[in-house]
Design a protein around this motif. Structure first.
Motif, PDB file in Angstrom:
ATOM      1  N   LEU A 156      51.335 -55.671 -29.441  1.00 49.59           N
ATOM      2  CA  LEU A 156      50.212 -56.252 -30.175  1.00 49.59           C
ATOM      3  C   LEU A 156      50.612 -56.533 -31.619  1.00 49.59           C
ATOM      4  CD1 LEU A 156      47.236 -57.013 -30.529  1.00 49.59           C
ATOM      5  CD2 LEU A 156      46.717 -54.583 -30.858  1.00 49.59           C
ATOM      6  N   GLU A 157      51.160 -55.520 -32.259  1.00 47.62           N
ATOM      7  CA  GLU A 157      51.501 -55.633 -33.682  1.00 47.62           C
ATOM      8  C   GLU A 157      52.508 -56.756 -33.916  1.00 47.62           C
ATOM      9  OE1 GLU A 157      51.390 -52.029 -35.838  1.00 47.62           O
ATOM     10  OE2 GLU A 157      50.739 -53.460 -37.361  1.00 47.62           O
ATOM     11  N   SER A 158      53.444 -56.927 -32.988  1.00 52.28           N
ATOM     12  CA  SER A 158      54.516 -57.895 -33.208  1.00 52.28           C
ATOM     13  C   SER A 158      54.012 -59.337 -33.230  1.00 52.28           C
ATOM     14  CB  SER A 158      55.588 -57.738 -32.126  1.00 52.28           C
ATOM     15  OG  SER A 158      55.105 -58.253 -30.900  1.00 52.28           O
ATOM     16  N   LYS A 159      52.818 -59.585 -32.704  1.00 57.86           N
ATOM     17  CA  LYS A 159      52.331 -60.968 -32.642  1.00 57.86           C
ATOM     18  C   LYS A 159      51.250 -61.265 -33.682  1.00 57.86           C
ATOM     19  CE  LYS A 159      54.610 -62.428 -28.964  1.00 57.86           C
ATOM     20  NZ  LYS A 159      55.166 -63.744 -28.682  1.00 57.86           N
ATOM     21  N   ILE A 160      50.892 -60.265 -34.467  1.00 57.78           N
ATOM     22  CA  ILE A 160      49.818 -60.477 -35.434  1.00 57.78           C
ATOM     23  C   ILE A 160      50.364 -61.167 -36.692  1.00 57.78           C
ATOM     24  CG2 ILE A 160      48.163 -59.297 -36.951  1.00 57.78           C
ATOM     25  CD1 ILE A 160      47.875 -57.161 -34.778  1.00 57.78           C
ATOM     26  N   LYS A 165      42.931 -64.137 -35.508  1.00 53.50           N
ATOM     27  CA  LYS A 165      41.493 -63.888 -35.606  1.00 53.50           C
ATOM     28  C   LYS A 165      41.011 -62.902 -34.557  1.00 53.50           C
ATOM     29  CE  LYS A 165      37.569 -65.244 -37.467  1.00 53.50           C
ATOM     30  NZ  LYS A 165      37.367 -66.636 -37.436  1.00 53.50           N
ATOM     31  N   ALA A 166      41.529 -63.072 -33.350  1.00 57.84           N
ATOM     32  CA  ALA A 166      40.952 -62.290 -32.253  1.00 57.84           C
ATOM     33  C   ALA A 166      41.991 -61.983 -31.185  1.00 57.84           C
ATOM     34  CB  ALA A 166      39.785 -63.049 -31.632  1.00 57.84           C
ATOM     35  N   HIS A 195      44.087 -54.792 -38.949  1.00 61.16           N
ATOM     36  CA  HIS A 195      44.233 -56.233 -39.175  1.00 61.16           C
ATOM     37  C   HIS A 195      42.906 -56.975 -39.077  1.00 61.16           C
ATOM     38  CE1 HIS A 195      48.645 -56.109 -39.319  1.00 61.16           C
ATOM     39  NE2 HIS A 195      48.540 -55.160 -38.399  1.00 61.16           N
ATOM     40  N   ASP A 196      41.829 -56.218 -38.987  1.00 57.47           N
ATOM     41  CA  ASP A 196      40.483 -56.789 -38.987  1.00 57.47           C
ATOM     42  C   ASP A 196      40.302 -57.856 -37.897  1.00 57.47           C
ATOM     43  OD1 ASP A 196      37.890 -56.989 -39.856  1.00 57.47           O
ATOM     44  OD2 ASP A 196      38.340 -58.459 -41.418  1.00 57.47           O
TER      45      ASP A 196
END
Lengths: 391, 160
Positions: A156-160, A165-166, A195-196
């Protein structure tokens, strides 16, 4: 007329569904044994059909409130509390035309042009096109079979990015049958918060889990309720695919905006279906249990069958699919499905139809009778044996 | 007592032991032992096949007979019921609530055969006050199984 100049280029550029070809081939053949459908084989329970019929007899043939009849929204709220320990107010519900519309509304209500939406794959085919049509940018996350297709915090983190946004969270999963347990969700929640991000949690298969624990919604994890849109519906839970009825649950400002879009596009979900759905929620818990038990028996049969054939299959604990690996055959997913269809008349869906990371797998639906499943397994075993003997 | 096993057997008595074991996530030996135990205890009373005899040329008639009976002291309706159930022609016997006492399902080759059984055997029986015979004209559903119409799957072969 040159329609290519008239048609919307974004829509025209969407990739066609990867299974069209197989669908066409199988339509031409007799005696195809399909493991390809994503809908239950059970009829809608009679008391639910009866409720729909009675509403028609009673002349209930008008529009309802845009966000759905109040008695239905109240029942949805009670149901979510009773079965998933989730707290919502009837004003935090919008009733939609299937879960698919709820996904579309959620994306359109949240996504600005250029916003990135994270989509774990392999997953249901509609997320990407819906995000694209809304002007967003779909960013896929490739799930791994060695993680049982669970979304990990690292992935997850690697693609933020600053534009994210979502996150679409599709569990229990079509096509893998994978689920995310409470501890899996607790690991990704802090990243979502940091990351809100907003979460669109597609929980249409929530009633179909086969492990020790019932499905847990991410909205139940601390700090997640306020940023989650839950999408669900009646299709899979009560065998009501053709009634086209789903719903979304989210904080009121989101639901209000979704309802505004729904009002312009749809007006209100089908009235007959809403009446039937009230009965389903009030009197359907036992039907869920019966169907779930039946799916569970078939699930064990299918998973065991594929493992015996040598097409290894991790244990799917949700939805009604198994996702065996066909890598040992040396074929691609599409080659495997095409050859199997031509030589043994068994239809499966190639895993790459659900995203590139589905390559090397096939989706097997077990929404079929035991006899049907056994015959399909028998033919598949023959096919794999002949492949090996031919080498 | 394994309830899930019973539910599967109720649906289809012909599932193999191996399939039952897989579907329940237990061993084949456990399945065999469970079934044997439940048979011994009388929880499982038998395994039969549901046949649509009308599809065969051979004549098949069945009737539901309502019996009114004078109950015997101490025995009630038990004595009559246990005598009636001995006949091969009798498929089922139930004690009923309501306006009559026993339902007897009788099968035979012709209407006459069944009517004669009622007239010659059931009606003259000690304690029988009256009989009322209703012939079955068509069986729509039998032991959870739909007996009319064709089986079919109206779903497409692919759907995502």
């Amino acid at each position: 007329m040159d329609y290519s100049k008239k048609l919307n280029s974004k829509a025209a550029a969407l990739k066609p569904s990867g299974i069209r070809k197989f669908f066409d081939i199988s339509e031409q053949m007799d005696n195809v044994i399909s493991l390809g459908v994503g809908e239950p084989d059970f009829q809608t329970p009679w008391h639910i059909r009866r409720a729909g019929i009675e509403s028609l007899e009673g002349g209930k043939t008008r529009y309802t409130a845009n966000r759905g009849m109040e008695p239905l929204r109240k029942e949805i709220v009670k149901y979510m509390k009773r079965r998933f320990n989730l707290t919502y107010d009837p004003n935090e519900v919008v009733v939609t035309v299937g879960g698919s519309e709820a996904i579309d509304l959620a994306v359109r209500a949240l996504v600005e042009p250029g916003d990135e939406v994270l989509i774990p794959q392999p997953s249901f085919v509609c997320y990407e096109p819906i995000v694209t049509l809304a002007g967003g940018v779909p960013v896929t996350i490739e799930l791994k079979s060695y993680n049982n297709f669970v979304l990990t915090p690292e992935q997850l983190e690697s693609k933020i990015t600053s534009k994210t946004k979502a996150l679409v969270l599709p569990y229990p999963s079509n096509p893998t049958g994978g689920i995310m347990l409470r501890q899996d969700l607790e690991k990704i929640a802090p990243i979502i918060k940091k990351h809100d991000l907003m979460v669109i949690s597609d929980e249409i298969y929530a009633e179909l889990t086969f492990g020790e624990d019932r499905h847990v919604s991410i909205a139940e994890i601390p700090d997640m309720w306020e940023r989650t849109v839950i999408v669900s519906g009646f299709s899979k839970t009560y065998s009501m695919t053709g009634w086209r009825l789903g719903y979304a649950l989210a904080p009121e400002p989101i639901i209000s905006l979704m309802t505004k879009i729904h009002q312009f596009a749809i007006m209100s979900a089908p009235t007959t279906s809403q009446y039937a759905a009230i009965d389903a929620l009030k009197n359907g818990d036992n039907d869920i249990k019966k169907m779930r038990n039946e799916y569970n028996a078939r699930r064990r049969l299918v998973v065991n069958g594929f493992n015996e054939i040598g097409l290894t299959c991790f244990e799917p604990l949700g939805a009604f699919y198994a996702f065996p690996s066909i890598k040992s055959t040396g074929l691609t997913s599409e080659e495997f499905c095409e050859k199997l269809l031509y030589s043994k008349k068994v239809a499966m869906v190639p895993g790459n139809a659900f995203g590139d990371s589905g390559e090397g797998f096939v989706r097997v639906s077990y929404c079929y009778s035991v006899e049907h499943l056994k015959e399909a397994l028998r033919r598949t075993a023959e096919f794999v044996k002949e492949l090996k003997d031919g080498e | 007592m394994n309830r899930e096993l019973l539910e599967l057997l109720e649906k289809n008595a012909r599932y193999t032991t191996a399939d039952l074991a897989t579907m329940l996530g237990i061993s084949a030996d456990e399945v065999r032992a469970e079934i044997a135990k439940m048979q011994k205890e009388g929880l499982i009373r038998g395994f039969k096949t549901i046949i649509d005899w009308e599809r065969l040329d051979s004549a098949y008639v069945s009737a539901l007979i309502e019996l009114k009976i004078t109950p015997l002291p101490d025995l009630g309706f038990e004595d009559a019921a246990k005598k009636i159930m001995q006949y091969d022609e009798v498929e089922s016997v139930y004690l009923m609530s309501g306006s009559y006492d026993l339902t007897v399902i009788v099968k035979g080759k012709t209407f006459q055969e069944v009517a004669m059984f009622v007239g010659k055997v059931l009606a003259p029986m000690n304690g029988v006050i009256s009989t009322s015979t209703h012939f079955v004209l068509r069986r729509y559903k039998e032991m959870d199984v739909i007996m009319c119409g064709e089986k079919g799957d109206d779903r497409g072969s692919f759907w995502l």
